[in-house]
Design an enzyme around this catalytic site. Structure first.
Site, PDB file in Angstrom:
ATOM      1  CG  HIS A   4     -10.609  62.373 -46.273  1.00 12.86           C
ATOM      2  ND1 HIS A   4     -11.814  62.533 -46.928  1.00 12.86           N
ATOM      3  CD2 HIS A   4     -10.788  61.319 -45.442  1.00 12.86           C
ATOM      4  CE1 HIS A   4     -12.664  61.610 -46.513  1.00 12.86           C
ATOM      5  NE2 HIS A   4     -12.056  60.857 -45.604  1.00 12.86           N
TER       6      HIS A   4
ATOM      7  CG  HIS B 245     -12.163  60.292 -40.445  1.00 12.00           C
ATOM      8  ND1 HIS B 245     -13.492  60.647 -40.466  1.00 12.00           N
ATOM      9  CD2 HIS B 245     -11.855  59.932 -41.715  1.00 12.00           C
ATOM     10  CE1 HIS B 245     -13.973  60.483 -41.696  1.00 12.00           C
ATOM     11  NE2 HIS B 245     -12.999  60.056 -42.478  1.00 12.00           N
TER      12      HIS B 245
ATOM     13  CG  HIS C 234     -16.797  60.527 -46.133  1.00  9.82           C
ATOM     14  ND1 HIS C 234     -16.463  61.654 -45.454  1.00  9.82           N
ATOM     15  CD2 HIS C 234     -15.849  59.602 -45.826  1.00  9.82           C
ATOM     16  CE1 HIS C 234     -15.361  61.442 -44.749  1.00  9.82           C
ATOM     17  NE2 HIS C 234     -14.962  60.192 -44.957  1.00  9.82           N
TER      18      HIS C 234
ATOM     19  CD  GLU D 117     -15.068  54.949 -47.923  1.00  9.28           C
ATOM     20  OE1 GLU D 117     -15.929  55.608 -47.323  1.00  9.28           O
ATOM     21  OE2 GLU D 117     -14.063  54.464 -47.349  1.00  9.28           O
TER      22      GLU D 117
ATOM     23  CG  ASP E 235     -10.363  57.575 -44.705  1.00  6.27           C
ATOM     24  OD1 ASP E 235     -10.983  58.540 -44.274  1.00  6.27           O
ATOM     25  OD2 ASP E 235     -10.921  56.581 -45.207  1.00  6.27           O
ATOM     26  CG  ASP E 236     -10.098  56.475 -40.636  1.00  5.77           C
ATOM     27  OD1 ASP E 236     -10.567  57.298 -39.831  1.00  5.77           O
ATOM     28  OD2 ASP E 236     -10.655  56.183 -41.721  1.00  5.77           O
TER      29      ASP E 236
HETATM   30  N1  ADE Z   1     -15.200  57.492 -40.752  1.00  4.98           N
HETATM   31  C1  ADE Z   1     -13.912  57.234 -40.606  1.00  4.98           C
HETATM   32  N2  ADE Z   1     -13.378  56.794 -41.766  1.00  4.98           N
HETATM   33  C2  ADE Z   1     -14.379  56.771 -42.668  1.00  4.98           C
HETATM   34  C3  ADE Z   1     -14.479  56.424 -44.035  1.00  4.98           C
HETATM   35  N3  ADE Z   1     -13.421  55.985 -44.730  1.00  4.98           N
HETATM   36  N4  ADE Z   1     -15.670  56.527 -44.627  1.00  4.98           N
HETATM   37  C4  ADE Z   1     -16.736  56.945 -43.938  1.00  4.98           C
HETATM   38  N5  ADE Z   1     -16.699  57.292 -42.655  1.00  4.98           N
HETATM   39  C5  ADE Z   1     -15.528  57.213 -42.024  1.00  4.98           C
HETATM   40 ZN    ZN Z   2     -13.021  59.418 -44.451  1.00  5.59          ZN
END
Ligand code: ADE
Ligand code: ZN
Length: 325
Positions: A11, A13, A191, A194, A272-273
């Site tokens: 996971h 992005h 997703h 969350e 994630d990011d």
């Molecule tokens: N886009 C990038 N990170 C995200 C996240 N944690 N949840 C939903 N969309 C995303």
């Molecule tokens: Zn994500």
């Protein structure tokens, strides 16, 4: 814990993994003023999840050509490989890569696949792409995204997903897109759980028939659902550092990943990011080891779960599992 422990990430992005220095460099070259999205130390700055989505899209606005995406892919894979990641899947969005035009999208895919092949040779990391619709852009655009995914399925593109603002629309609004992607042979993930509660996870499983859920951690608020997820063998792409950074949980120790694992849910670990949340796969492992006293055996078990759930062909999976043995 050994820094070289091989890691599998499901996971990530791609734009969300962009080093701030790369985005600043592109902004300077293209004369775009992005000063508002950085903090004093040069990292990304945001107040909450919804502001984060805006900052993410602003940073992404300077990635405008297949060459930019090739450069991004290389930078991201070098960073992941430095953390010991041997296989990773990245969410890729035709919304940002050619505005969902299939022909333009093909050029972006070719550029990213070429950069990934070079990184595989040089850094020993394998990348597969999960084409991802952005929920808050709406179901109509998601259909075009699914068509891009179906047209480029095979080899590098192996999955289809849904990201973005979970509070916009319902999973069933995206069922047409997921049906198309499934028929094309793509692995499916969405997703959920969350920012929305356990019902969002239930809806994604029922209406989209996904094999994996992005996050899904709020399933813990409904133990009957936790049992259903465990029974069905649905895999959670858990991103603990992201959840802590965005304030979903106050600390790693308060995060439900260990509880979900104990209850028999297939959990995996991802970032994630990463630069947005000041994390890396190595940081995630260190924080989890400290919070839950997890050892190498536990991390290898989770990495094998991730390898089993990866959207890749049997030969690639066998290679990853060999490295984890
Ligand atoms: N886009 C990038 N990170 C995200 C996240 N944690 N949840 C939903 N969309 C995303
Ligand atoms: Zn994500």
């Amino acid at each position: 814990m050994s820094a070289e422990l091989p890691k599998v990430e499901l996971h990530l992005h791609l734009e969300g993994a962009a080093p701030p220095a790369l985005i600043r460099d592109l902004a300077r070259r293209k004369h775009v003023d992005l000063s508002g999205i950085f903090d004093a130390r040069g990292g990304y700055a945001f107040r909450d999840f919804w502001h984060f989505l805006g900052v993410y899209e602003a940073a992404t606005s300077v990635l405008t050509t297949p060459e930019d995406y090739a450069r991004l892919t290389r930078a991201v894979l070098e960073e992941s490989a430095a953390s010991g990641v041997i296989y990773t899947e990245a969410f890729l969005s035709p919304d940002f890569c050619g505005g969902r035009d299939v022909s333009a999208w093909r050029d972006y895919v070719a550029a990213m696949a070429e950069a990934a092949a070079a990184a595989q040779r040089d850094c020993g990391i394998t990348l597969r792409g999960v084409v991802t619709a952005i929920r808050h852009f709406g179901p109509e655009k998601a259909r075009e995204t699914a068509q891009c995914a179906a047209e480029t399925m095979g080899g590098f593109i192996t999955g289809f997903g849904l990201a973005g603002d979970e509070r916009k629309g319902e999973p069933k609004d995206f069922a047409w897109s997921f049906d198309l992607a499934r028929e094309a042979g793509l692995g499916l993930t969405a997703h959920a759980g969350e920012w929305a509660g356990p019902d969002s996870v239930r809806d994604a499983i029922r209406d989209l028939a996904v094999a994996r859920i992005g996050h899904g951690v709020r399933a813990i608020e409904d133990l009957a659902l936790v049992d259903e997820i465990a029974e069905a063998g649905i895999v959670l792409e858990v991103c603990p550092g992201s959840n802590v950074a965005l304030g979903l949980y106050p600390s790693f120790r308060a995060h439900p990943i260990a509880d979900l694992d104990r209850r028999g849910v297939k959990v995996t670990v991802s970032t994630d990011d990463p630069p947005f949340f000041h994390t890396t796969m190595r940081c995630e492992y260190e924080a989890l080891a400290e919070a839950f006293d997890w050892d190498e055996g536990q991390f290898l078990r989770l990495a094998r779960t991730a390898a089993d759930a990866a959207f890749c062909d049997a030969e690639t999976r066998a290679e990853i599992l060999k490295k984890l043995a």
